[in-house]
Every structure is written in C-alpha cells, then in structure tokens.
Design an enzyme around this catalytic site. Structure first.
Site, PDB file in Angstrom:
ATOM      1  N   PRO A   9       0.876  -1.090   0.139  1.00  0.00           N
ATOM      2  CA  PRO A   9      -0.085  -0.179   0.154  1.00  0.00           C
ATOM      3  C   PRO A   9       0.654   1.235   0.070  1.00  0.00           C
ATOM      4  O   PRO A   9       1.827   1.371   0.665  1.00  0.00           O
ATOM      5  CB  PRO A   9      -0.958  -0.102   1.351  1.00  0.00           C
ATOM      6  CG  PRO A   9      -0.024  -1.276   2.132  1.00  0.00           C
ATOM      7  CD  PRO A   9       0.531  -2.080   1.202  1.00  0.00           C
ATOM      8  N   ASN A  10       0.324   2.336  -0.807  1.00  0.00           N
ATOM      9  CA  ASN A  10       0.806   3.537  -0.920  1.00  0.00           C
ATOM     10  C   ASN A  10       2.272   3.938  -1.694  1.00  0.00           C
ATOM     11  O   ASN A  10       2.546   4.794  -1.850  1.00  0.00           O
ATOM     12  CB  ASN A  10       1.064   4.122   0.586  1.00  0.00           C
ATOM     13  CG  ASN A  10      -0.151   4.289   1.129  1.00  0.00           C
ATOM     14  OD1 ASN A  10      -1.316   5.085   0.785  1.00  0.00           O
ATOM     15  ND2 ASN A  10      -0.173   3.689   2.509  1.00  0.00           N
ATOM     16  N   ARG A  17       5.211  10.981  -2.610  1.00  0.00           N
ATOM     17  CA  ARG A  17       4.913  10.767  -0.990  1.00  0.00           C
ATOM     18  C   ARG A  17       5.960  10.894  -0.293  1.00  0.00           C
ATOM     19  O   ARG A  17       7.191  10.355  -0.465  1.00  0.00           O
ATOM     20  CB  ARG A  17       4.516   9.283  -1.064  1.00  0.00           C
ATOM     21  CG  ARG A  17       4.422   8.758   0.282  1.00  0.00           C
ATOM     22  CD  ARG A  17       4.389   7.239   0.294  1.00  0.00           C
ATOM     23  NE  ARG A  17       3.839   6.850   1.655  1.00  0.00           N
ATOM     24  CZ  ARG A  17       4.373   5.411   2.042  1.00  0.00           C
ATOM     25  NH1 ARG A  17       4.699   4.492   1.180  1.00  0.00           N
ATOM     26  NH2 ARG A  17       4.136   5.101   3.111  1.00  0.00           N
ATOM     27  N   TYR A  22      11.186   8.982   1.303  1.00  0.00           N
ATOM     28  CA  TYR A  22      11.034   8.033   0.110  1.00  0.00           C
ATOM     29  C   TYR A  22      11.800   8.421  -1.309  1.00  0.00           C
ATOM     30  O   TYR A  22      11.807   7.576  -1.979  1.00  0.00           O
ATOM     31  CB  TYR A  22       9.617   7.510   0.070  1.00  0.00           C
ATOM     32  CG  TYR A  22       9.238   6.777   1.409  1.00  0.00           C
ATOM     33  CD1 TYR A  22       9.463   5.728   1.967  1.00  0.00           C
ATOM     34  CD2 TYR A  22       7.998   7.543   1.834  1.00  0.00           C
ATOM     35  CE1 TYR A  22       9.162   5.163   2.843  1.00  0.00           C
ATOM     36  CE2 TYR A  22       7.507   7.011   2.831  1.00  0.00           C
ATOM     37  CZ  TYR A  22       8.038   5.771   3.446  1.00  0.00           C
ATOM     38  OH  TYR A  22       7.377   5.162   4.668  1.00  0.00           O
ATOM     39  N   ASN A  74       7.983  -5.683  -0.870  1.00  0.00           N
ATOM     40  CA  ASN A  74       7.974  -4.537   0.184  1.00  0.00           C
ATOM     41  C   ASN A  74       6.204  -4.449   0.651  1.00  0.00           C
ATOM     42  O   ASN A  74       5.320  -3.949  -0.233  1.00  0.00           O
ATOM     43  CB  ASN A  74       8.044  -3.390  -0.657  1.00  0.00           C
ATOM     44  CG  ASN A  74       8.342  -2.138   0.280  1.00  0.00           C
ATOM     45  OD1 ASN A  74       7.819  -2.158   1.561  1.00  0.00           O
ATOM     46  ND2 ASN A  74       8.849  -1.106  -0.096  1.00  0.00           N
ATOM     47  N   ALA A  77       3.300  -0.499   5.074  1.00  0.00           N
ATOM     48  CA  ALA A  77       2.723  -0.740   6.395  1.00  0.00           C
ATOM     49  C   ALA A  77       2.066  -1.922   6.895  1.00  0.00           C
ATOM     50  O   ALA A  77       2.254  -2.401   8.056  1.00  0.00           O
ATOM     51  CB  ALA A  77       1.649   0.384   6.909  1.00  0.00           C
ATOM     52  N   GLU A  98      12.015  -9.571   2.095  1.00  0.00           N
ATOM     53  CA  GLU A  98      11.616  -8.241   2.314  1.00  0.00           C
ATOM     54  C   GLU A  98      12.343  -7.202   2.142  1.00  0.00           C
ATOM     55  O   GLU A  98      13.685  -7.216   2.758  1.00  0.00           O
ATOM     56  CB  GLU A  98      11.208  -8.631   3.941  1.00  0.00           C
ATOM     57  CG  GLU A  98      10.335  -7.501   4.661  1.00  0.00           C
ATOM     58  CD  GLU A  98      10.303  -7.416   6.115  1.00  0.00           C
ATOM     59  OE1 GLU A  98      10.242  -8.523   6.594  1.00  0.00           O
ATOM     60  OE2 GLU A  98       9.984  -6.242   6.751  1.00  0.00           O
ATOM     61  N   HIS A 100      12.736  -2.616   2.067  1.00  0.00           N
ATOM     62  CA  HIS A 100      11.888  -1.355   2.364  1.00  0.00           C
ATOM     63  C   HIS A 100      13.022  -0.254   1.821  1.00  0.00           C
ATOM     64  O   HIS A 100      14.100  -0.358   1.906  1.00  0.00           O
ATOM     65  CB  HIS A 100      12.033  -0.978   4.039  1.00  0.00           C
ATOM     66  CG  HIS A 100      11.224  -2.259   4.687  1.00  0.00           C
ATOM     67  ND1 HIS A 100       9.686  -2.465   4.404  1.00  0.00           N
ATOM     68  CD2 HIS A 100      11.401  -3.546   5.244  1.00  0.00           C
ATOM     69  CE1 HIS A 100       9.144  -3.190   5.060  1.00  0.00           C
ATOM     70  NE2 HIS A 100      10.242  -3.839   5.615  1.00  0.00           N
ATOM     71  N   ARG A 107      13.608   4.683  12.353  1.00  0.00           N
ATOM     72  CA  ARG A 107      12.258   5.663  12.305  1.00  0.00           C
ATOM     73  C   ARG A 107      11.508   5.348  13.464  1.00  0.00           C
ATOM     74  O   ARG A 107      11.930   5.186  14.511  1.00  0.00           O
ATOM     75  CB  ARG A 107      11.483   5.384  11.051  1.00  0.00           C
ATOM     76  CG  ARG A 107      12.201   5.615   9.812  1.00  0.00           C
ATOM     77  CD  ARG A 107      11.484   5.244   8.502  1.00  0.00           C
ATOM     78  NE  ARG A 107      10.393   6.067   8.397  1.00  0.00           N
ATOM     79  CZ  ARG A 107       9.246   6.122   7.640  1.00  0.00           C
ATOM     80  NH1 ARG A 107       9.454   4.894   6.515  1.00  0.00           N
ATOM     81  NH2 ARG A 107       8.385   6.879   7.443  1.00  0.00           N
TER      82      ARG A 107
HETATM   83  C1  DQA Z   1       8.205   1.113   3.665  1.00  0.00           C
HETATM   84  C2  DQA Z   1       8.443   1.293   5.205  1.00  0.00           C
HETATM   85  C3  DQA Z   1       6.917   1.071   5.997  1.00  0.00           C
HETATM   86  O1  DQA Z   1       7.161   1.373   7.438  1.00  0.00           O
HETATM   87  C4  DQA Z   1       5.876   1.986   5.407  1.00  0.00           C
HETATM   88  O2  DQA Z   1       4.584   1.888   6.110  1.00  0.00           O
HETATM   89  C5  DQA Z   1       5.793   2.085   4.003  1.00  0.00           C
HETATM   90  C6  DQA Z   1       7.084   1.832   3.029  1.00  0.00           C
HETATM   91  C7  DQA Z   1       9.546   1.303   2.917  1.00  0.00           C
HETATM   92  O3  DQA Z   1       9.836   0.995   1.971  1.00  0.00           O
HETATM   93  O4  DQA Z   1      10.532   2.132   3.636  1.00  0.00           O
HETATM   94  O5  DQA Z   1       4.843   2.172   3.166  1.00  0.00           O
HETATM   95  O6  DQA Z   1       7.811  -0.306   3.595  1.00  0.00           O
END
Ligand code: DQA
Length: 150
Positions: A9-10, A17, A22, A74, A77, A98, A100, A107
């Site tokens: 998501p996102n 964003r 990011y 990835n 959240a 995994e 990120h 963070r």
């Molecule tokens: C994320 C880190 C997560 O905590 C966050 O909610 C994201 C992006 C990252 O790629 O740094 O949406 O996965």
C-alpha cells in the site's frame, strides 16, 4: 529465473509521497530499474502493486503456480501488523526477500517490528530504490538453497 516483485500500500505514490523519506523516484522508475537490472543478468522480473491485503495474499499464493522462483516483497505498512501476509509468506514454498526503501529500524517505534521478517528469507532496509535491486540479487544468488519450511 523469473522473480515476482510485490509493492504494498501507498507505494503507488512514490515520487510525491513524503519525498524526504522515500525520495523522488516514482514506482514506474523503480520497476524500470528492476527490469533493466534483471535483463542484464539474464533473469526476468514482473512487478505488481496493490493497496489491498487480500490481493497481495492472492498473488503470494499464486506465485509458484505462475512459475516464479521467488518474491521480492515490500509490504509497506502491512509489514508491521499483517498476520495474513505473514501466514501467506510462511505458507508458500518460495523464498521471499522483504525490502524497504527507508531504514525502518531508524524511524518511529511501530516501524521497528516486522511480522514478516521471521518468515522471510531475509530483509533489506534503508537503501532507497537500491533496496529492491539488492533484494533481487540476494534472491537470485540464493536460488539453489531450499526454502526453510516453518
Ligand atoms: C516502507 C516502510 C513502511 O514502514 C511504510 O509503511 C511504507 C514503506 C519502506 O519501503 O520504507 O509504506 O515499507
């Protein structure tokens, strides 16, 4: 080797964003980097993004049937609380790395825990878009090792 890349998501909003966290690279650019990276190494990659937990579960479950050798994931959240995704990663007989963009360990407190990490093959965090390429390399270098079943 055919690798599935899943963005949670996102991540469709990458580029605009929270750029201080990011960066300014868009999701399309990340996927383009991954395709070039894979092609140069004689591999193939397919990239998908969803804001929906169930869709990500469905893609993980189908990955082996679709001929993927592993997944770069990835979970956004969902990383921090989705037991459904954790169980899907544990259920499939494929290695999942995994990744990120940000360093989740540096963070907010709630980002420091991943429910996915224990069932993933490993975790890469904090290298921006490069995290995906490192995840891809880890997966392809590791491809001969059997997946640990839990
Ligand atoms: C994320 C880190 C997560 O905590 C966050 O909610 C994201 C992006 C990252 O790629 O740094 O949406 O996965």
């Amino acid at each position: 080797m055919k690798v599935l890349v899943l963005h949670g998501p996102n991540l469709n909003l990458l580029g605009t964003r929270e750029p201080a966290v990011y960066g300014r690279t868009t999701l399309g650019q990340v996927d383009g980097m991954l395709r070039d990276h894979a092609r140069r190494r004689g591999h193939a990659v397919e990239c998908r993004q969803s804001n929906h937990e169930g869709q990500l579960v469905d893609w993980l479950q189908a990955a082996r049937r679709e001929g993927f050798a592993g997944v770069v994931f990835n979970p956004g959240a969902f990383t921090h609380y989705s037991f459904a995704l954790r169980d899907a990663v544990a259920a499939i007989a494929l290695p999942v790395v995994e990744v990120h963009l940000s360093n989740v360990h540096g963070r907010e407190e709630f980002r420091r825990h991943s429910v996915i990490a224990a069932v993933a093959r490993g975790q890469i965090s904090g290298f921006g878009p490069q995290s995906y390429l490192l995840g891809f390399d880890a997966l392809t270098a590791d491809s001969r090792r059997p997946t640990r079943r839990r």
